[in-house]
Motif scaffolding. Structure first.
Motif, mmCIF file in Angstrom:
data_model
loop_
_atom_site.group_PDB
_atom_site.id
_atom_site.type_symbol
_atom_site.label_atom_id
_atom_site.label_comp_id
_atom_site.label_asym_id
_atom_site.label_seq_id
_atom_site.Cartn_x
_atom_site.Cartn_y
_atom_site.Cartn_z
ATOM 1 N N GLY A 70 8.800 -21.081 -0.480
ATOM 2 C CA GLY A 70 7.725 -20.255 -0.708
ATOM 3 C C GLY A 70 7.171 -20.320 -2.015
ATOM 4 N N THR A 71 6.042 -19.732 -2.279
ATOM 5 C CA THR A 71 5.331 -19.643 -3.785
ATOM 6 C C THR A 71 5.227 -18.307 -4.101
ATOM 7 N N VAL A 72 5.693 -17.677 -5.170
ATOM 8 C CA VAL A 72 5.082 -16.487 -5.734
ATOM 9 C C VAL A 72 4.860 -16.577 -6.963
ATOM 10 N N THR A 73 3.357 -15.922 -7.268
ATOM 11 C CA THR A 73 2.854 -15.529 -8.360
ATOM 12 C C THR A 73 2.306 -14.388 -8.450
ATOM 13 N N ASN A 74 1.605 -13.854 -9.808
ATOM 14 C CA ASN A 74 0.644 -12.872 -9.909
ATOM 15 C C ASN A 74 -0.758 -13.296 -9.196
ATOM 16 N N TRP A 75 -1.532 -12.344 -9.317
ATOM 17 C CA TRP A 75 -2.845 -12.832 -8.716
ATOM 18 C C TRP A 75 -3.694 -13.494 -9.601
ATOM 19 N N GLU A 76 -3.024 -14.056 -10.976
ATOM 20 C CA GLU A 76 -3.717 -15.001 -11.738
ATOM 21 C C GLU A 76 -3.250 -16.286 -11.658
ATOM 22 N N GLY A 77 -1.824 -16.474 -10.925
ATOM 23 C CA GLY A 77 -1.443 -17.691 -10.631
ATOM 24 C C GLY A 77 -0.304 -18.060 -11.322
ATOM 25 N N GLY A 78 0.106 -16.856 -12.420
ATOM 26 C CA GLY A 78 1.079 -17.136 -13.357
ATOM 27 C C GLY A 78 2.567 -16.380 -12.935
ATOM 28 N N PRO A 79 3.537 -16.457 -13.797
ATOM 29 C CA PRO A 79 4.856 -15.866 -13.315
ATOM 30 C C PRO A 79 4.839 -14.534 -12.804
ATOM 31 N N ALA A 80 5.396 -14.058 -11.913
ATOM 32 C CA ALA A 80 5.365 -12.548 -11.359
ATOM 33 C C ALA A 80 6.499 -11.846 -11.571
ATOM 34 N N HIS A 81 7.550 -12.435 -12.205
ATOM 35 C CA HIS A 81 8.788 -11.609 -12.016
ATOM 36 C C HIS A 81 8.812 -10.404 -12.825
ATOM 37 N N ASP A 82 7.952 -10.153 -13.824
ATOM 38 C CA ASP A 82 7.847 -8.823 -14.359
ATOM 39 C C ASP A 82 6.981 -7.825 -13.839
ATOM 40 N N ALA A 104 3.436 -16.509 -0.757
ATOM 41 C CA ALA A 104 2.821 -17.456 0.478
ATOM 42 C C ALA A 104 3.843 -18.241 0.883
ATOM 43 N N ALA A 105 3.687 -18.732 2.186
ATOM 44 C CA ALA A 105 4.703 -19.583 2.724
ATOM 45 C C ALA A 105 4.670 -21.029 2.217
ATOM 46 N N THR A 106 3.175 -21.238 2.102
ATOM 47 C CA THR A 106 2.792 -22.836 1.697
ATOM 48 C C THR A 106 2.085 -22.811 0.539
ATOM 49 N N PRO A 107 1.920 -24.023 -0.192
ATOM 50 C CA PRO A 107 0.999 -23.962 -1.353
ATOM 51 C C PRO A 107 -0.508 -23.897 -0.992
ATOM 52 N N GLU A 108 -0.877 -24.359 0.146
ATOM 53 C CA GLU A 108 -2.117 -24.490 0.818
ATOM 54 C C GLU A 108 -2.379 -22.964 1.001
ATOM 55 N N LEU A 109 -1.772 -22.213 1.530
ATOM 56 C CA LEU A 109 -2.041 -20.808 1.715
ATOM 57 C C LEU A 109 -2.055 -19.845 0.593
ATOM 58 N N HIS A 110 -1.099 -20.305 -0.333
ATOM 59 C CA HIS A 110 -1.291 -19.672 -1.834
ATOM 60 C C HIS A 110 -2.426 -19.779 -2.407
ATOM 61 N N ARG A 111 -2.984 -20.986 -2.490
ATOM 62 C CA ARG A 111 -4.253 -21.354 -3.226
ATOM 63 C C ARG A 111 -5.423 -20.821 -2.529
ATOM 64 N N THR A 112 -5.428 -20.705 -1.195
ATOM 65 C CA THR A 112 -6.630 -20.187 -0.618
ATOM 66 C C THR A 112 -6.638 -18.632 -0.695
ATOM 67 N N ALA A 113 -5.508 -17.941 -0.583
ATOM 68 C CA ALA A 113 -5.628 -16.568 -0.857
ATOM 69 C C ALA A 113 -5.677 -16.176 -2.470
ATOM 70 N N LEU A 114 -5.325 -16.937 -3.202
ATOM 71 C CA LEU A 114 -5.635 -16.830 -4.654
ATOM 72 C C LEU A 114 -6.875 -16.840 -4.776
ATOM 73 N N THR A 115 -7.595 -17.795 -4.410
ATOM 74 C CA THR A 115 -9.063 -17.776 -4.541
ATOM 75 C C THR A 115 -9.757 -16.542 -4.049
ATOM 76 N N LEU A 116 -9.377 -15.888 -2.994
ATOM 77 C CA LEU A 116 -9.883 -14.865 -2.411
ATOM 78 C C LEU A 116 -9.769 -13.643 -3.360
ATOM 79 N N LEU A 117 -8.501 -13.577 -3.783
ATOM 80 C CA LEU A 117 -8.103 -12.506 -4.525
ATOM 81 C C LEU A 117 -9.232 -12.418 -6.057
ATOM 82 N N LYS A 118 -9.123 -13.453 -6.366
ATOM 83 C CA LYS A 118 -9.918 -13.596 -7.564
ATOM 84 C C LYS A 118 -11.299 -13.365 -7.231
ATOM 85 N N GLY A 119 -11.769 -13.450 -6.293
ATOM 86 C CA GLY A 119 -13.116 -13.372 -5.968
ATOM 87 C C GLY A 119 -14.176 -14.304 -6.554
ATOM 88 N N VAL A 120 -13.680 -15.581 -6.551
ATOM 89 C CA VAL A 120 -14.287 -16.538 -6.988
ATOM 90 C C VAL A 120 -14.895 -17.382 -6.047
#
Length: 270
Positions: free
Chosen positions: A235-247, A254-270
């Motif tokens: 899976g893929t784990v980032t912050n809402w900007e697509g960067g490292p999330a461990h802090d 997200a389970a897949t890169p495709e899902l991650h990209r789609t959800a990230l776009t919606l979270l950003k509101g772009v």
């Protein structure tokens, strides 16, 4: 700090062994106090409710004692006590009971989180649910669910569409109103949303049961171990900007890169 690619097998085995010993030590205390009428709860948050119990504190003390014996030169970051400096280049990130709200409610959705960080974040992590007997492990060449003597490989789902997705979250309990608006842009497009599962949500994502976890307002000790487990499972784990999330902060898993990209776009509101 170290890179995970630099570790020789002796160091690798030492870290893995210590992680399991730390989780074992915590389990003795958390299980002894779980669903106990004698459990005492304090509130750490003025004007709100952020519970802590004697089991949280005692379990972290036990976890730190194991590390003092097995890995005395490593740094420690835990939820209940101050940070400990180290000289080895490794840092343990500990949450004795992630999901204390669930713990005091009697639900088996809490867990103990154990992670070891190197230079660029977590290299190994455990999400341990001792009441159900499940231990999710990931990193350093390992990705498995341990239940008694049974070992089951962890693998995230292959789903790539929001319309077929299951999303878990702690919203609106955690997060700001603006963050909730962003979350809802994703939530309104998925098949199913479930709430309040804490670290167990991340474990289920790694196990291929759900597709997305979206949260905000988290700390490093809330996410380091889940990140290691999910990434090891594919899976893929980032912050809402697509960067490292461990802090910590705002988390998208997200389970897949495709899902991650789609959800990230919606979270950003772009």
């Amino acid at each position: 700090m170290h890179s995970s690619t630099e570790l020789d097998d002796d160091v690798r085995q030492s870290l893995i062994g210590a992680a399991h010993a730390v989780a074992d030590a915590a389990a003795q205390i958390t299980l002894a106090n779980f669903r106990s009428a004698a459990l005492q709860t304090d509130n750490k948050q003025a004007g709100g409710f952020d519970p802590v119990t004697q089991a949280d504190r005692a379990a972290e003390q036990a976890m730190r004692a194991v590390l003092a014996d097995l890995r005395p030169d490593d740094a420690i970051l835990g939820e209940e006590f101050g940070p400990k400096e180290g000289t080895s280049g490794f840092m343990w990130v500990l949450d004795p009971i992630d999901g204390t709200r669930g713990y005091i409610s009697g639900t088996p959705t809490w867990g103990t989180l154990v992670a070891v960080n190197a230079a660029h974040g977590p290299v190994f992590g455990l999400v341990d649910q001792p009441y159900t007997g499940e231990r999710f492990a990931g990193g350093l060449g390992i990705s498995e669910l341990m239940r008694g003597e049974t070992r089951t490989p962890l693998k995230t789902k292959v789903n790539t569409t929001l319309e077929a997705s299951i999303l878990f979250t702690t919203f609106p309990e955690i997060g700001t109103p603006n963050e909730l608006v962003s979350f809802k842009r994703v939530a309104e497009k998925v098949r199913l949303v479930r709430y309040g599962m804490d670290c167990y949500a991340y474990a289920l994502l790694a196990a291929g049961q759900i597709d997305l976890v979206i949260e905000a307002g988290l700390n490093a000790y809330d996410v380091a171990a889940p990140i290691a487990v999910i990434q090891a499972a594919g899976g893929t784990v980032t912050n809402w900007e697509g960067g490292p999330a461990h802090d910590g902060g705002r988390i998208l898993a997200a389970a897949t890169p495709e899902l991650h990209r789609t959800a990230l776009t919606l979270l950003k509101g772009v």
